[in-house]
Design an enzyme around this catalytic site. Structure first.
Site, mmCIF file in Angstrom:
data_model
loop_
_atom_site.group_PDB
_atom_site.id
_atom_site.type_symbol
_atom_site.label_atom_id
_atom_site.label_comp_id
_atom_site.label_asym_id
_atom_site.label_seq_id
_atom_site.Cartn_x
_atom_site.Cartn_y
_atom_site.Cartn_z
ATOM 1 N N HIS A 164 33.811 43.135 16.778
ATOM 2 C CA HIS A 164 34.306 42.183 16.248
ATOM 3 C C HIS A 164 34.675 43.226 14.892
ATOM 4 O O HIS A 164 33.445 43.242 14.082
ATOM 5 C CB HIS A 164 34.627 40.913 16.205
ATOM 6 N N ASP A 171 26.171 41.434 13.104
ATOM 7 C CA ASP A 171 27.048 40.590 13.323
ATOM 8 C C ASP A 171 28.194 40.669 13.286
ATOM 9 O O ASP A 171 28.684 40.167 12.202
ATOM 10 C CB ASP A 171 26.751 38.853 13.793
ATOM 11 N N GLU A 214 37.396 36.949 15.434
ATOM 12 C CA GLU A 214 35.887 36.557 16.336
ATOM 13 C C GLU A 214 35.201 34.886 15.438
ATOM 14 O O GLU A 214 35.390 33.912 16.718
ATOM 15 C CB GLU A 214 34.805 37.728 16.523
ATOM 16 N N ASP A 242 28.329 42.913 20.827
ATOM 17 C CA ASP A 242 27.977 41.273 19.899
ATOM 18 C C ASP A 242 27.160 40.466 20.304
ATOM 19 O O ASP A 242 27.219 39.523 20.075
ATOM 20 C CB ASP A 242 29.662 40.900 20.191
ATOM 21 N N HIS A 289 24.390 34.938 11.252
ATOM 22 C CA HIS A 289 25.446 34.192 10.464
ATOM 23 C C HIS A 289 24.254 33.784 9.062
ATOM 24 O O HIS A 289 24.755 32.465 8.161
ATOM 25 C CB HIS A 289 25.710 32.809 10.994
HETATM 26 ZN ZN LIG Z 1 30.137 37.997 16.180
#
Ligand SMILES: [Zn+2]
Length: 490
Positions: free
Chosen positions: A307, A319, A353, A381, A453
């Site tokens: 993604h 990510d 995503e 992912d 994140h």
């Molecule tokens: Zn991801």
């Protein structure tokens, strides 16, 4: 990768042929497959020697190729964070489309309506707590969760109530929750993570990020905070998707969650909280869909994907620029080696995503009628660390048929094949549920949730040699799926 309890998986078969290869007698054949277990007749029919030789050549080429790394570097450093609806997400779409066109692929942009949420100011401090020194306060490090609403610009101040789980929240009831800031202090199980079950630990903890704010809002809370869903101690907050709850929602660092919990055990804790994100009107985004047409069965499709959108705090390297890059490199390697797959290789860079999956839902809406001829779907992912093999959702018979492809990755170590009842990738869920054999590359996840994140998801976290191993694993598996004699059984 986000929101999922996808990772409670069931190991049916693990093939670890490397050790076997090392202990067997040398044979006269100058062929790395000579030491492999005997193939069944059906495996041999699907994987003739010519295909095994091509898989070996693909692996060797990928292990010497820096294409994927250059893509990650451009996406993260030149373009930067790529949240849905942002100008960077749009630039990334155009960049990936251009790169794939240059490789000779047939590229389409699939329009997707995506949510557009933007971060604002975010700060917090404890203004009342046991042992407070007059005039002092305690700074709290936090970040807003996706879908958080805003506090007034001048902040809210309220008592904090700490719960460890949903049952404790329920037991408190509306009387003790209304008007307060709820902190969900669910611990991320670091030992599970360190022992190789990082995605299981994530699945357990992420429930509170996803559903905690709604549960708190239902009892009248004025804001909800969660302990960051991560397994390192760098006082870094981890953002992520949260179901819209109509109240401000944030993630505090693990250290700050501990601080608040300790002080709450001693007495009243009041927090001053400012979060001013905005929900803007939906925006237009795009899935990039690029086909390298199959020479014999162009209508049969093998999807390789990652993604393209990311969270905004870091630059989305692990990510998931890495996932997009290794999918792109599969096409690059085939072109470089002049290998035309028998079936169509379809590279997809998914949009959205992280903030709801609008990209994969749109693809499923447009292409569901073709899923019967989607012979397999791969998503990467879960980072860019050393690949161990693949997590797959398919029949045990199909999994067994894939063994020669996994064995072709023996020198990389990526021979684990783990059958799961869940989709091994968020964006390929609709395909997996429709019966399309689905594969997720399975990486060493022991450091993934240190950075996931956070502002520290940046290019330096990508180890080039490990990214090359991932590119090799994806390219070998994709070519095997595109070229084995028969499509995998459903
Ligand atoms: Zn991801």
């Amino acid at each position: 990768m986000t929101k999922s309890a996808l990772y409670f998986s069931l190991t049916l078969s693990v093939w670890c042929t490397l050790a076997l290869a090392q202990t067997q007698q040398p044979t006269p054949r100058q062929n790395s497959f000579a030491a492999m277990p005997q193939m069944s007749d059906e495996q041999r029919e699907n994987f003739p020697q010519s295909l095994l030789d091509q898989l070996a050549a693909i692996k060797t080429a990928a292990l010497a190729d820096d294409y994927a790394y250059r893509q990650v570097a451009h996406l993260t450093e030149n373009i930067g964070p790529r949240p849905s609806g942002s100008p960077q997400a749009r630039a990334a779409v155009d960049y990936v489309a251009d790169e794939l066109r240059q490789l000779g692929l047939d590229v389409q942009l699939e329009e997707v309506q995506v949510p557009h949420w933007v971060r604002g100011a975010e700060s917090a401090e404890l203004v009342e707590y046991a042992g407070q020194v007059p005039g002092a306060s305690q700074k709290i490090v936090l970040t807003a969760l996706g879908n958080s609403t805003a506090t007034p610009a001048e902040a809210i101040t309220a008592d904090v109530v700490v719960v460890n789980n949903f049952d404790e929240l329920k037991a408190l009831g509306r009387d003790k929750v209304a008007g307060k800031i709820v902190l969900f202090n669910e611990l991320f199980d670091k030992q599970k993570s360190a022992a190789g079950f990082a995605f299981v630990a994530y699945g357990e903890a992420v429930r509170y990020r996803g559903a905690g704010p709604t549960a708190a809002a239902d009892l009248g809370a004025v804001a909800a905070l969660v302990r960051s869903v991560g397994d390192a101690d760098f006082r870094l907050p981890h953002t992520g998707f949260s179901v819209p709850a109509g109240i401000p929602a944030g993630a505090v660092t693990a250290e700050d969650a501990d601080l608040i919990a300790h002080l709450s055990a001693e007495g009243r804790v009041r927090m001053r909280l400012t979060l001013t994100p905005q929900k803007l009107p939906d925006a237009t985004g795009y899935n990039v869909i690029a086909d390298l047409k199959g020479s014999e069965h162009p209508e049969q499709v093998v999807v390789v994907s990652g993604h393209l959108d990311s969270w905004d705090l870091g630059t989305g390297a692990i990510d998931d620029a890495a996932g997009v890059a290794v999918a792109m490199e599969a096409a690059e390697i085939f072109e470089k080696l002049h290998l035309r797959p028998r079936r169509t290789l379809r590279v997809i860079a998914w949009i959205d995503e992280e903030t709801g999956g609008a990209g994969s839902k749109t693809y499923a809406n447009h292409h569901a009628a073709e899923f019967s001829s989607h012979v397999a779907a791969i998503e990467s992912d879960a980072g860019a660390a050393h690949p161990l093999g693949f997590e797959i959702k398919m029949s045990p018979h199909a999994a067994e048929l894939l063994r020669p492809a996994a064995d072709a990755l023996a020198s990389v170590g990526a021979t684990v094949v783990e059958v799961s009842p869940f989709s091994p990738g968020a964006d390929i869920t609709a395909m997996a549920e429709a019966g399309v054999p689905a594969l997720g590359i399975k990486q060493d996840g022991r450091t993934y949730f240190h950075y996931h994140h956070t502002a520290a998801d940046t290019l330096d976290k990508i180890i080039p040699a490990e990214l090359r191993e991932n590119a090799a694993a994806v390219a070998v598996m994709a070519y095997a799926l595109a070229n084995m004699k028969n499509p995998l059984p459903r």
